[in-house]
Write a protein that holds these residues in place. Structure first.
Motif, PDB file in Angstrom:
ATOM      1  N   SER A 166       8.665  36.955  36.017  1.00 29.42           N
ATOM      2  CA  SER A 166       8.639  36.376  34.673  1.00 29.42           C
ATOM      3  C   SER A 166      10.033  36.325  34.060  1.00 29.42           C
ATOM      4  N   THR A 167      10.845  37.336  34.275  1.00 25.25           N
ATOM      5  CA  THR A 167      12.155  37.348  33.618  1.00 25.25           C
ATOM      6  C   THR A 167      13.138  36.378  34.266  1.00 25.25           C
ATOM      7  N   GLU A 168      13.083  36.233  35.589  1.00 23.13           N
ATOM      8  CA  GLU A 168      13.937  35.231  36.233  1.00 23.13           C
ATOM      9  C   GLU A 168      13.570  33.827  35.760  1.00 23.13           C
ATOM     10  N   LEU A 169      12.268  33.563  35.687  1.00 25.58           N
ATOM     11  CA  LEU A 169      11.827  32.249  35.229  1.00 25.58           C
ATOM     12  C   LEU A 169      12.229  32.027  33.778  1.00 25.58           C
ATOM     13  N   LEU A 170      12.041  33.034  32.954  1.00 27.95           N
ATOM     14  CA  LEU A 170      12.381  32.906  31.536  1.00 27.95           C
ATOM     15  C   LEU A 170      13.866  32.598  31.347  1.00 27.95           C
ATOM     16  N   CYS A 171      14.724  33.306  32.064  1.00 33.78           N
ATOM     17  CA  CYS A 171      16.162  33.045  31.968  1.00 33.78           C
ATOM     18  C   CYS A 171      16.495  31.617  32.382  1.00 33.78           C
ATOM     19  N   SER A 172      15.879  31.175  33.451  1.00 35.82           N
ATOM     20  CA  SER A 172      16.133  29.819  33.932  1.00 35.82           C
ATOM     21  C   SER A 172      15.729  28.782  32.888  1.00 35.82           C
ATOM     22  N   ILE A 173      14.557  28.971  32.297  1.00 27.96           N
ATOM     23  CA  ILE A 173      14.058  28.023  31.295  1.00 27.96           C
ATOM     24  C   ILE A 173      14.951  28.002  30.065  1.00 27.96           C
ATOM     25  N   LEU A 174      15.237  29.169  29.527  1.00 30.09           N
ATOM     26  CA  LEU A 174      16.032  29.226  28.297  1.00 30.09           C
ATOM     27  C   LEU A 174      17.431  28.676  28.515  1.00 30.09           C
ATOM     28  N   GLY A 175      17.976  28.897  29.714  1.00 33.11           N
ATOM     29  CA  GLY A 175      19.291  28.369  30.017  1.00 33.11           C
ATOM     30  C   GLY A 175      19.343  26.854  30.002  1.00 33.11           C
ATOM     31  N   LYS A 176      18.204  26.211  30.255  1.00 33.16           N
ATOM     32  CA  LYS A 176      18.152  24.747  30.275  1.00 33.16           C
ATOM     33  C   LYS A 176      17.894  24.144  28.897  1.00 33.16           C
ATOM     34  N   TYR A 177      17.320  24.922  28.001  1.00 27.80           N
ATOM     35  CA  TYR A 177      16.901  24.379  26.709  1.00 27.80           C
ATOM     36  C   TYR A 177      17.829  24.743  25.552  1.00 27.80           C
ATOM     37  N   LEU A 178      18.478  25.902  25.611  1.00 24.84           N
ATOM     38  CA  LEU A 178      19.264  26.371  24.469  1.00 24.84           C
ATOM     39  C   LEU A 178      20.753  26.112  24.668  1.00 24.84           C
ATOM     40  N   ASN A 179      21.448  25.964  23.578  1.00 29.70           N
ATOM     41  CA  ASN A 179      22.895  25.758  23.591  1.00 29.70           C
ATOM     42  C   ASN A 179      23.578  26.987  24.190  1.00 29.70           C
ATOM     43  N   PRO A 180      24.373  26.834  25.246  1.00 29.13           N
ATOM     44  CA  PRO A 180      25.001  28.004  25.881  1.00 29.13           C
ATOM     45  C   PRO A 180      26.024  28.697  24.996  1.00 29.13           C
ATOM     46  N   ASN A 181      26.461  28.041  23.924  1.00 30.76           N
ATOM     47  CA  ASN A 181      27.348  28.702  22.963  1.00 30.76           C
ATOM     48  C   ASN A 181      26.576  29.591  21.993  1.00 30.76           C
ATOM     49  N   VAL A 182      25.250  29.416  21.972  1.00 34.01           N
ATOM     50  CA  VAL A 182      24.388  30.199  21.084  1.00 34.01           C
ATOM     51  C   VAL A 182      23.628  31.267  21.862  1.00 34.01           C
ATOM     52  N   PHE A 183      23.253  30.958  23.093  1.00 34.37           N
ATOM     53  CA  PHE A 183      22.402  31.869  23.871  1.00 34.37           C
ATOM     54  C   PHE A 183      22.914  32.003  25.296  1.00 34.37           C
ATOM     55  N   GLN A 184      22.965  33.236  25.761  1.00 31.73           N
ATOM     56  CA  GLN A 184      23.251  33.551  27.162  1.00 31.73           C
ATOM     57  C   GLN A 184      22.299  34.660  27.602  1.00 31.73           C
ATOM     58  N   SER A 185      22.128  34.814  28.901  1.00 37.79           N
ATOM     59  CA  SER A 185      21.287  35.905  29.404  1.00 37.79           C
ATOM     60  C   SER A 185      21.902  36.510  30.646  1.00 37.79           C
ATOM     61  N   VAL A 186      21.550  37.741  30.887  1.00 38.45           N
ATOM     62  CA  VAL A 186      22.027  38.488  32.048  1.00 38.45           C
ATOM     63  C   VAL A 186      20.844  39.210  32.660  1.00 38.45           C
ATOM     64  N   LEU A 187      20.619  39.034  33.938  1.00 38.83           N
ATOM     65  CA  LEU A 187      19.614  39.809  34.651  1.00 38.83           C
ATOM     66  C   LEU A 187      20.317  40.842  35.517  1.00 38.83           C
ATOM     67  N   GLY A 188      19.719  41.986  35.632  1.00 37.02           N
ATOM     68  CA  GLY A 188      20.318  43.044  36.435  1.00 37.02           C
ATOM     69  C   GLY A 188      19.602  44.344  36.162  1.00 37.02           C
ATOM     70  N   SER A 189      20.208  45.428  36.567  1.00 35.89           N
ATOM     71  CA  SER A 189      19.589  46.743  36.379  1.00 35.89           C
ATOM     72  C   SER A 189      20.558  47.646  35.614  1.00 35.89           C
ATOM     73  N   VAL A 190      20.649  48.892  36.034  1.00 35.43           N
ATOM     74  CA  VAL A 190      21.427  49.868  35.276  1.00 35.43           C
ATOM     75  C   VAL A 190      22.911  49.514  35.173  1.00 35.43           C
ATOM     76  N   PRO A 191      23.580  49.100  36.239  1.00 39.40           N
ATOM     77  CA  PRO A 191      25.016  48.781  36.090  1.00 39.40           C
ATOM     78  C   PRO A 191      25.282  47.691  35.066  1.00 39.40           C
ATOM     79  N   GLU A 192      24.462  46.635  35.101  1.00 36.85           N
ATOM     80  CA  GLU A 192      24.649  45.543  34.145  1.00 36.85           C
ATOM     81  C   GLU A 192      24.372  46.013  32.722  1.00 36.85           C
ATOM     82  N   SER A 193      23.290  46.765  32.544  1.00 33.96           N
ATOM     83  CA  SER A 193      22.967  47.265  31.204  1.00 33.96           C
ATOM     84  C   SER A 193      24.050  48.192  30.683  1.00 33.96           C
ATOM     85  N   THR A 194      24.547  49.044  31.557  1.00 30.55           N
ATOM     86  CA  THR A 194      25.591  49.985  31.157  1.00 30.55           C
ATOM     87  C   THR A 194      26.846  49.250  30.707  1.00 30.55           C
ATOM     88  N   TYR A 195      27.223  48.234  31.450  1.00 33.36           N
ATOM     89  CA  TYR A 195      28.418  47.481  31.064  1.00 33.36           C
ATOM     90  C   TYR A 195      28.189  46.723  29.760  1.00 33.36           C
TER      91      TYR A 195
END
Length: 525
Positions: A166-195
């Motif tokens: 669900s989260t991979e699909l959601l990121c893909s969808i939102l990336g196609k519909y929203l302005n990239p200057n307004v919205f970005q997303s990051v998928l990952g686990s602990v290293p990504e969250s920590t950074y």
């Protein structure tokens, strides 16, 4: 796991990326720069992004439902009623009311600054970070995203890694519909969250466990970043001897077993008056069997546990409880992570089932003598919960339980309902969270009220008393303005007299000013 999703760069390689920090930093910089440019300030620009968000979900509704079948075995119908309906309602409310929510608000109440015409300007925080959960990966991420965008922020969403479909699909969808200057997303686990947490954000919101909340709050404190923590806790149900037990059983079973109990506001345990305990248990079992007929691992109406680790946790809890397992509606299945509705009675207050939030389809039931008098003491043994559920037909009993407990919300004679409303604020207290959202409350959470005062230059001649050199004559003048003497006596009533209330009224002073002007004009004529 270094999967990054954005408008122009979507990758589904689940192996760790060597340069994920650079990619995240670039996204962060892009959002900060865009916010500073002012592109999110116009109300219409925000409304257009909210419209895009709405149709991002509407156009892909069936695919999103199917992704949650893969992640949680959850019924598409349950996904629609528990997640999608509220998402649509939230976006519609924001589009409809945004102009009113964002309007400047005049302030009245202190004559000392009345001439400066004070007002509150609703200002966005900047680039905000939203960390989403796995149990409701659509509604618990998209409502905060909608609120943040409505408030004029730019947004970086970091959804959970525990519901990958669900989260991979959601990121893909939102990336196609929203302005990239307004919205970005990051998928990952602990290293990504920590950074992500090491970067400076305007505000951070996280939905998760108390442990996750502490990690986020600690990281945010290093940059003095304000946070919204939507956590959880052991939400109790109190059933008095005056409750309608048949209705209570049905409503508690529904609230407990939707999403297989993996709901932050699910009933966690039941405190039932000893006089009603046996009948309630019978009614509860009957209600569960009626809702989930012939339940097994292949049934479509009952979700499964999200992963093997948490499934084994359910097994261990049932094995280690000292209570009596009086009902288990089906056979647990490790391969599909199916764990059936389970009822445990004779549970001690120190039992393993009472140590922390269960977050699964296991319901401990504790019979309590005179539950109205004793429930608050038992509830207080745990941290303040996100919700308190009371079942009674006696308003006095409900009032007593409300006054002697603390919780994020209280719901009388139902469960979970408070989490599905645009008009009701959602949030915890103490260890169950801080901050609140949904509808206007979400907009308010992602804005700060900025006082703006505009002092008249024409009043300078009346301000001489505030400037040095000081003398007693100036002090007397300032005392008159500052109300040096209290408005109340040492004893007696603390209420203002009718005359004082009139003199404090904004309407009185408006009428006096305009009435005086009208009188002067009529006298001149």
């Amino acid at each position: 796991m270094g999967l990054i999703c954005g408008h122009s760069h979507i990758t589904y390689n689940m192996t760790s990326s060597n340069n994920f920090e650079q990619e995240i930093a670039a996204k962060h910089t892009r959002l900060v720069t865009a916010f500073d440019s002012g592109i999110t300030k116009p109300i219409e620009a925000r409304r257009q992004q909210l419209r895009q968000l709405y149709f991002a979900i509407a156009d892909n509704e069936e695919a999103l439902k199917e992704s949650l079948v893969k992640d949680l075995y959850r019924s598409p119908i349950e996904t629609e009623i528990l997640e999608l309906h509220l998402i649509y309602a939230e976006i519609e409310a924001a589009i409809k009311n945004l102009g009113k929510w964002a309007a400047d608000e005049s302030i009245w109440g202190d004559i000392r600054v009345a001439a400066a015409r004070p007002k509150l300007k609703k200002s966005p925080y900047g680039a905000v970070l939203i960390l989403g959960p796995w149990n409701y990966p659509l509604v618990s991420t998209l409502i905060p995203v909608a609120s943040a965008i409505a408030a004029g922020n730019t947004v970086l969403l970091k959804p959970t890694e525990m519901a990958p479909n669900s989260t991979e699909l959601l990121c893909s969808i939102l990336g196609k519909y929203l302005n990239p200057n307004v919205f970005q997303s990051v998928l990952g686990s602990v290293p990504e969250s920590t950074y992500l947490l090491s970067l400076k954000w305007g505000k951070i919101m996280v939905t998760g466990s108390c442990g996750v909340g502490k990690i986020v709050a600690t990281a945010a404190a290093k940059n003095l970043t304000p946070v919204v923590l939507e956590l959880g806790g052991k939400s109790p149900v109190v059933i008095t001897a005056n409750a309608d037990l048949q209705v209570a059983a049905k409503r508690i079973a529904w609230g407990k077993f939707i999403n297989a109990g993996q709901t932050c506001i699910a009933p966690d345990y039941v405190l039932v008056d000893s006089k009603a305990a046996k009948k309630f248990i019978r009614e509860f079992i009957d209600a569960t069997v009626a809702m989930y007929q012939n339940l097994d691992k292949d049934s479509r109406d009952f979700a499964h546990i999200v992963n093997s680790r948490l499934w084994h946790r359910m097994v261990t809890l049932v094995q280690n409880t000292k209570g009596q397992v009086v009902f288990q509606h089906g056979q647990p299945d490790e391969g599909t992570r199916f764990f059936p509705p389970t009822v445990v009675t004779d549970v001690g207050i120190d039992d393993v089932l009472m140590e922390e939030e269960i977050f699964g389809p296991i319901l401990p039931v504790i019979a309590v003598d005179n539950v109205v008098q004793n429930a608050s003491r038992l509830i207080a043994r745990n941290d303040h919960p996100l919700a308190l559920y009371i079942f009674t037909n006696d308003e006095t009993e409900a009032d007593r339980l409300i006054e002697t407990t603390r919780s994020g919300a209280v719901l009388i004679n139902d469960t979970v309902l408070q989490g599905g409303s645009v008009g009701v604020p959602f949030g915890g207290v103490g260890s169950s969270g801080t901050g609140r959202y949904h509808g206007k409350y979400g907009f308010d959470e992602f804005t700060y009220e900025r006082p703006v005062l505009t002092q008249s230059l024409a009043l300078e001649k009346f301000m001489k008393a505030r400037y040095p050199p000081y003398n007693f004559a100036k002090l007397k003048a300032l005392r008159r303005l500052g109300r040096r003497n209290p408005r109340f006596a040492r004893e007696g009533s603390l209420e203002d007299s009718f005359l004082k209330r009139v003199l404090d009224s904004k309407l009185f002073w408006i009428a006096l000013i305009f009435g005086g002007k009208a009188y002067a004009m009529s006298a001149h004529l």
